[in-house]
Design an enzyme around this catalytic site. Sequence first.
Site, PDB file in Angstrom:
ATOM      1  N   ASP A  96       0.860  -1.544  -0.244  1.00  0.00           N
ATOM      2  CA  ASP A  96       0.130   0.372   0.026  1.00  0.00           C
ATOM      3  C   ASP A  96       1.202   1.517  -0.210  1.00  0.00           C
ATOM      4  OD1 ASP A  96      -2.867   1.457   0.111  1.00  0.00           O
ATOM      5  OD2 ASP A  96      -2.638   1.318   1.844  1.00  0.00           O
ATOM      6  N   ASP A 118       2.521   4.977  -5.160  1.00  0.00           N
ATOM      7  CA  ASP A 118       1.816   5.970  -5.427  1.00  0.00           C
ATOM      8  C   ASP A 118       2.936   7.617  -5.525  1.00  0.00           C
ATOM      9  OD1 ASP A 118       0.892   8.679  -4.471  1.00  0.00           O
ATOM     10  OD2 ASP A 118       0.375   7.326  -2.755  1.00  0.00           O
ATOM     11  N   GLU A 148      -1.124   6.326  -9.192  1.00  0.00           N
ATOM     12  CA  GLU A 148      -2.831   6.615  -8.201  1.00  0.00           C
ATOM     13  C   GLU A 148      -2.395   7.998  -9.168  1.00  0.00           C
ATOM     14  OE1 GLU A 148      -3.000   7.114  -3.582  1.00  0.00           O
ATOM     15  OE2 GLU A 148      -3.808   9.309  -4.315  1.00  0.00           O
ATOM     16  N   SER A 274      -8.727   1.920   8.702  1.00  0.00           N
ATOM     17  CA  SER A 274      -9.066   2.996   9.567  1.00  0.00           C
ATOM     18  C   SER A 274     -10.508   1.783  10.751  1.00  0.00           C
ATOM     19  CB  SER A 274      -9.609   4.734   9.915  1.00  0.00           C
ATOM     20  OG  SER A 274      -8.177   4.949   9.516  1.00  0.00           O
TER      21      SER A 274
END
Length: 326
Positions: A96, A118, A148, A274
Amino acid sequence: MSEAMNYKNLGLVNTREMFKQAMAERYAVPAYNFNNMEQLQGIIIGCAESKSPVILQVSGGARKYANSVFLPYMAMGAVQMVKDLGAEIPIALHLDHGDSFELAKSCIDSGFSSVMLDGSHHSFEKNAALTRQVVDYAHEREVTVEGELGVLAGVEDEVSHEVSHYTKPEEVEEFVAKTGVDSLAISIGTSHGAFKFKVKPGEEVPPLRFDILEEIEKRVPGFPIVLHGASSVEPEYVKMINAFGGKMDDAVGIPAEQLRRASQSAVCKINIDSDGRLAITAFIRKVFAENPAEFDPRKYLGPARDALIEMVKRKNEQVLGSAGKA
Ligand code: G3H
Ligand code: 13P
Ligand code: ZN
């Protein structure tokens, strides 16, 4: 790790077939972040029990925390545990918010089946060049790559963005063609963390920019889109945390209804970190508040893991639509 570890030897798959099916059947594959054993087991049991494909997602920081040598064996353990449960679900291990070619390469060489580069905080050209470099290395090894375009508000990759910069649909075609990415994360109003928006009591959170998503879908039909920052910041957990000594008064997330709508579009992957953190924290706080003398980790991590299993099942079944798709 001296020799390269191939993800296929760990029993993992890349995201290609997952996204193909998700696109055709109009649901989103969940990508749950983890850092430790209880989170990993909570995610994997929740997905096995709801028969959902799953992307196990690890940030650079999480990989450091769990240890980069140890981590592939955790994923392998998850694959074996699923088999032992009698389930057959596709499992990917994904980096990630990778911020460099070196990090992506290191993950690919140690058993990741998918990586994100990213470069969204760079210029379009630099982002495209960096992403292309990762794609070239990854595709030779049948590893899939997420890129991204656009910047999310909140904390992304240790860089704090006060405002978000929505993805410009007119840049998407060129980026996809130039880089050869397998999926693209976009910015349409989601945001990382547990404090996504500042809303006054009684006010609604700002709706996602579905018009931008639709414009992107028109420009790259059938191309898998990814939503980051997609936790709902479930009020039930926030309430528990506050009731048991925490302080998260202004926590707010993306309403489930908007994620349901996104899941039925070209959005094939939805990132949730989260909400998992909140579920765990709520239940650990509850045990500590109610049993201040408790010091056996199993007594507080166990209920936290159970809460995560329930949360994962609920999201797969009621929001993403991935339950029963494995
Ligand atoms: O988008 C970021 C993820 O929630 C990972 O967060 O860098 O604190 O592990 P982290
Ligand atoms: P949340 O903070 O909304 O869970 O987003 C997680 C994420 O996007 C991980 O990449
Ligand atoms: Zn993210």
